[in-house]
Design a protein around this motif. Structure first.
Motif: not given
Length: 82
Positions: A16-19
Motif C-alpha cells: 500500500t502507498t503512503g498511509k
C-alpha cells in the motif's frame, strides 16, 4: 497456518502507498473464533485496530423492540451515529 495469514497481511500492507489503511473483515457463525482471530492478528501485527460489530448495537427493552416493524427495528437497533 496463522503465520501464513500474518505473512499474507504483511505482504498486502507492504504494497500500500503512503498511509492507506487495509480493512480486513472476518465473518463466521457465533462461537467460530472471529474475536479470537482478530485478537491474534492485533497481537501479531502493529497498528491494528479491531472494531466489533456488536459495538454498534443499541440496547432497548424487548417489549419496545417487539412492537417495531423489521425496518423500524433495523434503523433503531443499530447506533449509526458512531
Amino acid at each position: 497456518m496463522f503465520c501464513n495469514l500474518l505473512s499474507s497481511i504483511e505482504a498486502v500492507t507492504a504494497n500500500t502507498t503512503g498511509k492507506r489503511s487495509v480493512l480486513i473483515g472476518i465473518d463466521g457463525h457465533s462461537g467460530a473464533g472471529k474475536s479470537t482471530l482478530a485478537k491474534r492478528i492485533q497481537e501479531g501485527l502493529k497498528d491494528v485496530f479491531v472494531v466489533h460489530k456488536d459495538d454498534f448495537y443499541s440496547t432497548a427493552p424487548e417489549h419496545e423492540l417487539s412492537i417495531l416493524s423489521p425496518a423500524q427495528g433495523y434503523s433503531s437497533y443499530f447506533d449509526w451515529q458512531r
